[in-house]
Design a protein around this motif. Structure first.
Motif, PDB file in Angstrom:
ATOM      1  N   GLN A 141       0.853  -1.203   0.000  1.00  0.00           N
ATOM      2  CA  GLN A 141       0.000   0.000   0.000  1.00  0.00           C
ATOM      3  C   GLN A 141       0.881   1.242   0.000  1.00  0.00           C
ATOM      4  OE1 GLN A 141      -2.334  -0.868   3.505  1.00  0.00           O
ATOM      5  NE2 GLN A 141      -4.127  -1.472   2.309  1.00  0.00           N
ATOM      6  N   GLY A 142       1.940   1.202   0.807  1.00  0.00           N
ATOM      7  CA  GLY A 142       2.886   2.324   0.866  1.00  0.00           C
ATOM      8  C   GLY A 142       3.538   2.546  -0.496  1.00  0.00           C
ATOM      9  N   TYR A 143       3.891   1.460  -1.129  1.00  0.00           N
ATOM     10  CA  TYR A 143       4.535   1.523  -2.453  1.00  0.00           C
ATOM     11  C   TYR A 143       3.586   2.173  -3.467  1.00  0.00           C
ATOM     12  CZ  TYR A 143       6.639  -0.172  -6.800  1.00  0.00           C
ATOM     13  OH  TYR A 143       7.197  -0.253  -8.046  1.00  0.00           O
ATOM     14  N   ASP A 144       2.301   1.759  -3.419  1.00  0.00           N
ATOM     15  CA  ASP A 144       1.328   2.277  -4.380  1.00  0.00           C
ATOM     16  C   ASP A 144       1.133   3.781  -4.236  1.00  0.00           C
ATOM     17  OD1 ASP A 144       0.924  -0.137  -5.609  1.00  0.00           O
ATOM     18  OD2 ASP A 144      -0.731  -0.733  -4.290  1.00  0.00           O
ATOM     19  N   SER A 145       1.373   4.310  -3.038  1.00  0.00           N
ATOM     20  CA  SER A 145       1.141   5.746  -2.870  1.00  0.00           C
ATOM     21  C   SER A 145       2.399   6.582  -3.171  1.00  0.00           C
ATOM     22  CB  SER A 145       0.635   6.024  -1.452  1.00  0.00           C
ATOM     23  OG  SER A 145       1.635   5.661  -0.538  1.00  0.00           O
ATOM     24  N   MET A 146       3.486   5.926  -3.627  1.00  0.00           N
ATOM     25  CA  MET A 146       4.710   6.682  -3.962  1.00  0.00           C
ATOM     26  C   MET A 146       4.627   7.228  -5.379  1.00  0.00           C
ATOM     27  SD  MET A 146       7.643   4.024  -2.782  1.00  0.00           S
ATOM     28  CE  MET A 146       7.660   3.271  -1.170  1.00  0.00           C
ATOM     29  N   ASP A 147       5.440   8.266  -5.663  1.00  0.00           N
ATOM     30  CA  ASP A 147       5.505   8.728  -7.051  1.00  0.00           C
ATOM     31  C   ASP A 147       6.412   7.770  -7.843  1.00  0.00           C
ATOM     32  OD1 ASP A 147       8.233   9.525  -6.909  1.00  0.00           O
ATOM     33  OD2 ASP A 147       7.622  11.343  -5.864  1.00  0.00           O
ATOM     34  N   PRO A 148       6.327   7.804  -9.192  1.00  0.00           N
ATOM     35  CA  PRO A 148       7.048   6.809  -9.999  1.00  0.00           C
ATOM     36  C   PRO A 148       8.552   6.746  -9.731  1.00  0.00           C
ATOM     37  CG  PRO A 148       5.503   8.007 -11.366  1.00  0.00           C
ATOM     38  CD  PRO A 148       5.463   8.660 -10.030  1.00  0.00           C
ATOM     39  N   ASP A 149       9.182   7.895  -9.496  1.00  0.00           N
ATOM     40  CA  ASP A 149      10.630   7.878  -9.221  1.00  0.00           C
ATOM     41  C   ASP A 149      10.953   7.129  -7.949  1.00  0.00           C
ATOM     42  OD1 ASP A 149      11.331   9.170 -11.438  1.00  0.00           O
ATOM     43  OD2 ASP A 149      11.714  11.142 -10.485  1.00  0.00           O
ATOM     44  N   GLN A 150      10.139   7.427  -6.941  1.00  0.00           N
ATOM     45  CA  GLN A 150      10.379   6.772  -5.660  1.00  0.00           C
ATOM     46  C   GLN A 150      10.084   5.274  -5.753  1.00  0.00           C
ATOM     47  OE1 GLN A 150       8.078   8.271  -2.378  1.00  0.00           O
ATOM     48  NE2 GLN A 150       9.907   8.393  -1.075  1.00  0.00           N
ATOM     49  N   GLN A 151       9.055   4.950  -6.543  1.00  0.00           N
ATOM     50  CA  GLN A 151       8.734   3.528  -6.743  1.00  0.00           C
ATOM     51  C   GLN A 151       9.905   2.803  -7.381  1.00  0.00           C
ATOM     52  OE1 GLN A 151       5.058   3.201  -8.949  1.00  0.00           O
ATOM     53  NE2 GLN A 151       3.856   3.095  -7.065  1.00  0.00           N
ATOM     54  N   SER A 152      10.490   3.448  -8.376  1.00  0.00           N
ATOM     55  CA  SER A 152      11.584   2.792  -9.077  1.00  0.00           C
ATOM     56  C   SER A 152      12.791   2.617  -8.146  1.00  0.00           C
ATOM     57  CB  SER A 152      11.889   3.598 -10.338  1.00  0.00           C
ATOM     58  OG  SER A 152      13.244   3.628 -10.596  1.00  0.00           O
ATOM     59  N   ALA A 153      13.089   3.648  -7.323  1.00  0.00           N
ATOM     60  CA  ALA A 153      14.193   3.535  -6.365  1.00  0.00           C
ATOM     61  C   ALA A 153      13.897   2.467  -5.317  1.00  0.00           C
ATOM     62  CB  ALA A 153      14.435   4.877  -5.697  1.00  0.00           C
ATOM     63  N   SER A 154      12.634   2.385  -4.922  1.00  0.00           N
ATOM     64  CA  SER A 154      12.254   1.419  -3.875  1.00  0.00           C
ATOM     65  C   SER A 154      12.353  -0.011  -4.390  1.00  0.00           C
ATOM     66  CB  SER A 154      10.822   1.682  -3.397  1.00  0.00           C
ATOM     67  OG  SER A 154      10.746   2.969  -2.851  1.00  0.00           O
ATOM     68  N   SER A 155      11.809  -0.229  -5.608  1.00  0.00           N
ATOM     69  CA  SER A 155      11.887  -1.566  -6.197  1.00  0.00           C
ATOM     70  C   SER A 155      13.336  -1.992  -6.343  1.00  0.00           C
ATOM     71  CB  SER A 155      11.274  -1.575  -7.598  1.00  0.00           C
ATOM     72  OG  SER A 155       9.900  -1.541  -7.511  1.00  0.00           O
ATOM     73  N   TYR A 156      14.147  -1.051  -6.872  1.00  0.00           N
ATOM     74  CA  TYR A 156      15.552  -1.356  -7.107  1.00  0.00           C
ATOM     75  C   TYR A 156      16.232  -1.793  -5.809  1.00  0.00           C
ATOM     76  CZ  TYR A 156      20.525  -0.708  -7.778  1.00  0.00           C
ATOM     77  OH  TYR A 156      21.873  -0.908  -7.784  1.00  0.00           O
ATOM     78  N   SER A 157      16.004  -1.012  -4.742  1.00  0.00           N
ATOM     79  CA  SER A 157      16.711  -1.290  -3.491  1.00  0.00           C
ATOM     80  C   SER A 157      16.230  -2.610  -2.875  1.00  0.00           C
ATOM     81  CB  SER A 157      16.540  -0.141  -2.504  1.00  0.00           C
ATOM     82  OG  SER A 157      15.190  -0.018  -2.123  1.00  0.00           O
TER      83      SER A 157
END
Ligand code: ATP
Ligand code: MG
Length: 561
Positions: free
Chosen positions: A302-318
């Protein structure tokens, strides 16, 4: 060796020589194993001090105190996940006591139940809880003492810098002190943990030193825990998941454990992003292993879904860079497992455990992790399925029975319940109904008396139906249970928490987010007719305990059954 403390001692001996990492990070500071041991010795001195003799309870049923050895006296530990908590447990063990971790989240009545039930003679509490615990301790004739702050331990005891003789001499004096713990035998009780209370009042489960040691060895071997690992720890320390999987076993393996004081979705994502920045090199203190309960992963998404695309990409990567992500304590729904894999690339390793034997079944570290299953027995663990007629089955459905070197010694003060819980050969009856798939992976169908419903002659698994309902677009969470019915014995009832967007859309059209008719027709080609729910409730959330578990008895009460 037969106690965890002896192993710690070994680690210390070698650790000072080749810089074993074992450490705890909390409040942005790092505490080495040596500092933890030094703090444990402080605790040991408190527990066995003269002062304790004068103030401590001299009641023989609670164990002898103040003789330099606690002879099995129960010591309550009250601290948030912190180095102090660890020192409290180690210090109690060094003194021959039995540690009873007490949950800060429990309501007062529950806390008193645990303190009285375990006949606690002493409570060790950190400063922030001390006043409160002093008052509670009086109510159960226990003595309350302050758990010293570990920051007072000299920082020169640091195995990362094995620079001088000073360090070596402090190590050897510590080892001499720990050697006095030789009075402790492997069969002696070390820990009383209370069950989650999902099916009734929590029961005290007694673990021995030997059992704890074999469990940390089993887990480290099965999941490849190693000194390069760093765990991000976000679980309560009063249950086996947080205590063994994420603390004792990592410490045994020389890993670093970092405590997040409170579960926070954004905090966890942020810690992963800090560990592995996309455009820089990996952080020195990068997290490598994470373990959680299914609801944590739901909330992280749910937290991931509420992130902007840049943050999502950084989060997935990490998140992808971690070595291992694990899940358990209740069933991992397959849509959750799939979505997590899409977002992070991790196929969650699901395993099965219980307060009574810690972990028993697990999907493999290397090899196929099958969704909807909890894998196979861990090393040195034996599992069998016993049918209602008492016969073992290798193809059918029945009660899971476990034999393991980590089996608990007894239910505290409940000899009859202990005796009833075992079958011939020392196998423990789990109370969970299970089956195998064609490759011998175990499938948990649920608790025999809460998740297995009897509907018109059929036996149904609530967990199996829940797994199907979770595939529905509208469904965020659900609980399936049997409600009493005159004609059928029980009928299948589903409580569904709809997804936010489905709820909003339905509100706009002034319609319910899901109707029984719609659910029934959707279920037709997915569930046998007798498995399709005939009652539906839409709720905003499901009541869950600290481990994210749903108490179905409570749900039935809430529904007036
Ligand atoms: P109580 O015994 O007080 O009712 P509890 O059984 O929930 O509480 P725990 O010992 O913490 O207390 O939980 C063990 C139970 O959790 C198991 O018996 C099983 O029903 C459930 N469980 C654990 N892991 C899984 C899993 N991966 N899938 C499904 N169920 C699981
Ligand atoms: Mg149980």
């Amino acid at each position: 060796t037969h106690t965890f403390m002896e192993v710690v001692q070994e680690v210390l001996k070698h650790g000072s020589a080749n810089g074993v990492r074992t450490a705890i990070r909390a409040d942005k500071k790092s505490y080495s194993l040596l500092q933890l041991i030094a703090a444990s010795l402080d605790v040991h001195n408190i527990l066995c001090s003269k002062n304790m003799t004068q103030n401590g309870i001299q009641d023989s049923s609670k164990g002898k105190i103040g003789t330099g050895f606690l002879h099995g006296a129960r010591v309550g530990i009250v601290a948030k996940p912190s180095p102090e908590f660890v020192a409290g447990v180690f210090g109690t063990w060094l003194s021959g006591g039995v540690a009873v971790p007490l949950a800060l989240s429990y309501p007062e009545a529950e806390l008193l139940h645990v303190m009285n039930d375990s006949d606690i003679s002493m409570v060790l509490s950190t400063k922030e809880h001390h006043e409160n615990m002093k008052n509670l301790s009086i109510k159960c004739s226990a003595y309350c003492s302050l758990l010293p702050s570990i920051t007072s331990i000299p920082s020169e005891i640091n195995p990362q810098e094995p620079s001088s003789n000073e360090v070596t001499s402090s190590v050897s004096s510590l080892i001499t002190e720990i050697n006095s713990s030789k009075k402790i035998k492997g069969d002696d009780p070390a820990l009383i943990l209370y069950t989650s209370g999902t099916t009734g009042k929590p029961k005290g489960v007694v673990h021995t030193h030997k059992g704890i040691l074999s469990q940390v060895q089993i887990l480290s071997e099965a999941w490849g825990y190693q000194s390069e690992d760093q765990f991000l720890h976000c679980l309560p320390l009063v249950h086996v998941h947080g205590l063994f999987n994420a603390l004792f076993a990592p410490l045994y393996s020389g890993s670093v454990v970092e405590f997040i004081p409170k579960f926070s979705v954004s905090g966890i994502w942020q810690r992963w992003r800090e560990s592995y920045p996309k455009d820089a090199s990996k952080n020195d203190e990068a997290i490598t292993v994470f373990t959680g309960v299914p609801t944590m992963y739901t909330r992280l998404l749910q937290g991931y879904d509420s992130m902007d695309p840049d943050q999502q990409s950084a989060s997935s990567y990490s998140a992808k860079q971690l070595r291992l992500m694990m899940c358990g304590s209740s069933a991992l729904p397959s849509p959750l497992m799939k979505r997590w894999e899409e977002v992070t690339g991790h196929r969650l390793l699901e395993r099965y455990g219980m307060t009574e034997f810690v972990m028993a079944l697990s999907n493999p570290l290397h090899g196929i992790r099958k969704e909807g299953t909890v894998g196979k027995p861990l090393p040195r663990v034996e599992a069998k399925i016993i049918m209602e007629d008492g016969i073992e089955t290798t193809t059918g459905v029945g009660e899971l029975c476990i034999r393991s070197p980590s089996l608990f010694k007894e239910y505290w003060k409940r000899p009859e319940v202990t005796a009833e819980s075992f079958i011939d050969g020392g196998f423990f009856k789990t109370g969970d109904t299970v089956t195998f798939d064609e490759e011998g992976y175990f499938i948990i169908l649920g608790r025999t008396n809460a998740d297995i419903m009897k509907v018109g002659g059929y036996k149904l698994s609530a967990l199996e139906i829940e797994a199907v309902l979770l595939e529905h677009d509208t469904v965020l969470e659900c609980a399936v249970l049997g409600l009493p019915d005159e004609a059928y014995g029980e009928v299948v009832c589903a409580i569904i928490v709809p997804k936010e967007d489905a709820k909003k859309m339905a509100e706009q059209d002034s319609k319910p987010a899901l109707t029984l008719e719609a659910l029934t027709s959707w279920s037709k080609d997915k569930l046998a007719p007798y498995k399709i729910p005939t009652r539906l409730y839409l709720w905003d959330s499901l009541p869950r305990n600290a481990m994210g578990k749903v108490n179905k008895k409570e749900l039935k009460k809430l529904l007036g059954a």
